[in-house]
Design a protein around this motif. Sequence first.
Motif, short mmCIF file in Angstrom:
data_model
loop_
_atom_site.label_atom_id
_atom_site.label_comp_id
_atom_site.label_asym_id
_atom_site.label_seq_id
_atom_site.Cartn_x
_atom_site.Cartn_y
_atom_site.Cartn_z
N ALA A 260 18.41 -19.78 -65.78
CA ALA A 260 19.66 -20.42 -66.43
C ALA A 260 19.61 -21.85 -67.27
N GLY A 261 18.81 -22.40 -66.71
CA GLY A 261 18.55 -23.62 -67.26
C GLY A 261 17.74 -23.47 -68.60
N ARG A 262 16.86 -22.78 -68.54
CA ARG A 262 15.77 -22.60 -69.74
C ARG A 262 16.82 -21.71 -70.73
N LEU A 263 17.37 -20.85 -70.31
CA LEU A 263 18.34 -20.03 -71.34
C LEU A 263 19.33 -20.90 -71.81
N ALA A 264 20.11 -21.75 -71.16
CA ALA A 264 21.01 -22.86 -71.60
C ALA A 264 20.25 -23.73 -72.72
N LEU A 265 19.08 -24.26 -72.55
CA LEU A 265 18.38 -25.02 -73.54
C LEU A 265 18.01 -24.21 -74.82
N ASN B 32 13.29 -17.48 -48.51
CA ASN B 32 13.56 -16.42 -49.67
C ASN B 32 14.80 -16.49 -50.62
N ASP B 33 15.76 -16.61 -50.12
CA ASP B 33 17.04 -16.86 -50.78
C ASP B 33 16.94 -17.92 -51.43
N ARG B 34 16.37 -19.29 -50.83
CA ARG B 34 16.48 -20.52 -51.54
C ARG B 34 15.52 -20.22 -52.83
N ASP C 200 18.25 -20.68 -61.33
CA ASP C 200 18.73 -21.86 -61.81
C ASP C 200 17.97 -22.31 -62.62
N ARG C 201 16.62 -22.18 -62.60
CA ARG C 201 15.84 -22.71 -63.74
C ARG C 201 15.64 -21.77 -64.87
#
Length: 170
Positions: free
Chosen positions: A81-86, A69-71, A78-79
């Motif tokens: 954060a990646g979408r937000l960064a893009l 669950n933690d993973r 992380d996904r």
Amino acid sequence: MADDAAERFTVLFRRHHARVRAYVLRRADEARADDVVAEAFTAAWRHIDRLPEDPLPWLYRAAHNCLNNDRRSRRRRDRLAGRLALHHEDAPDHAAGVVEEVRLREALWRLPDADREALMLVGWEDLDHPSAAFVAGCSAAAFKVRVHRARKRLAALLTDDTSPAEEAAR
């Protein structure tokens, strides 16, 4: 009944905590291990009446599920954060504009009230000179002169490099 469950849990915890924690530490970093172990023992508490006679494999399975669950949560985070960064990659840096706006507001508040009001009526309220003159209680010609002088005073304040804090210290 509750005392019996609490006693069984206490025995279970004392007997198996170190082994469950070691199991988790071999699979995760120390920062996450305590949270995962706590979740596994929380699950054990919720199912205290249904635990098998040898609860260690059950506890390992609970810890395994908590790790999974933690993973999954971390991957989702992380996904995202990646979408937000893009999404924000092409966004302009507004820091200079914010600094300039703060500087402008500070200079504006250092003006006399009548000058500040004249500039705000024209600049922020988007009124034309006759309408703003009506609000200010003067003629359109007088208001036009007031705005002209207020702009000159504001420009002088903005070219002056002394900050309000430095000015107050004088």
